[in-house]
Write an enzyme that holds these catalytic residues in place. Sequence first.
Site, PDB file in Angstrom:
ATOM      1  CD  GLN A  91     -21.675 -10.490   2.947  1.00 30.22           C
ATOM      2  OE1 GLN A  91     -21.145 -10.125   3.994  1.00 30.22           O
ATOM      3  NE2 GLN A  91     -22.980 -10.414   2.757  1.00 30.22           N
ATOM      4  CG  ASN A  92     -22.788 -17.301   1.315  1.00 27.17           C
ATOM      5  OD1 ASN A  92     -22.626 -16.609   2.318  1.00 27.17           O
ATOM      6  ND2 ASN A  92     -23.967 -17.625   0.842  1.00 27.17           N
ATOM      7  CB  VAL A  93     -16.142 -19.331   1.477  1.00 23.97           C
ATOM      8  CG1 VAL A  93     -15.645 -17.954   1.909  1.00 23.97           C
ATOM      9  CG2 VAL A  93     -16.604 -20.133   2.690  1.00 23.97           C
ATOM     10  CG  HIS A 109     -16.156 -12.354   2.432  1.00 24.29           C
ATOM     11  ND1 HIS A 109     -17.197 -12.325   3.330  1.00 24.29           N
ATOM     12  CD2 HIS A 109     -15.718 -11.062   2.322  1.00 24.29           C
ATOM     13  CE1 HIS A 109     -17.390 -11.066   3.747  1.00 24.29           C
ATOM     14  NE2 HIS A 109     -16.521 -10.293   3.136  1.00 24.29           N
ATOM     15  N   GLY A 178     -30.200 -12.737   2.895  1.00 22.55           N
ATOM     16  CA  GLY A 178     -29.589 -13.588   3.929  1.00 22.55           C
ATOM     17  C   GLY A 178     -28.253 -13.100   4.456  1.00 22.55           C
TER      18      GLY A 178
END
Length: 224
Positions: A91-93, A109, A178
């Site tokens: 989900q990290n950009v 994302h 996380g």
Amino acid sequence: MLGSARSVTVLTGAGASAESGIPTFRGPGGLWKQFRPEELATPGAFARDPKFVWEWYDYRRNLIAQALPNPGHRALARLEERCPRFTLITQNVDDLHERAGSKNVLHVHGSIWTVRCLACNRETNDPRPSIPTLPPLCLDCGGVLRPGVVWFGERLPEHTWSAAVEAAASCEILLIVGTSLAVYPAAGLMDIARSAGAAVLEINPDTETGLRGLAGQILPELIP
Ligand code: OAD
């Protein structure tokens, strides 16, 4: 199980990059100028004040450009090398998984290093940590550029999302690292994997049922 699994999928969230110095969204240090992500990461916020929203992304781009992958990112890259079928859904950009050596990464994302023109829709990679004018303008048509990330209320990139669903539905083990699992549809990948019969293991200082602790400490122990 991890040592012998033929097919592993990992879902990461902001906690995977916390030990690299990038604040999580929910929890201590997650606020920027007293604003919650739900107030900044929306099409409406950008329409009202694109410069302000870009300041937030610029601040994060600078942090990410200076950050380094941590031992948790590197352990996941090792796992990929050992496992015949491996997918890392993030989900990290940020790009810390790639910089640690991960190859098969799905950014559900989007990426903070991509920009998209609101007028001509052209998407480009912009590796610069900061952009000279805010909001930055499209070099082709002069339209306003927006960050190439997914905002609240927007659809996830279609192909990336269907690949993520497929990876969750077909793995033997899903590692969840996380993430608060507060944001859908990404959080729903856990149920997809579980319904398909995968073992699910969560790594988070807050977990009640998984391995409680920091990704940068637990992952290297699991994947030496
Ligand atoms: P959150 O900020 O909601 O959650 C971070 C999670 O990481 C929490 O559960 C923490 O307990 C955990 N955590 C903190 N430090 C950790 C560490 N060192 N090791 C392991 N876990 C740690 O972040 P996300 O779940 O990623 O959306 O948030 C989901 C989405 O909400 C983000 O992708 C973003 C945000 O709005 C978009 O950009 C569309």
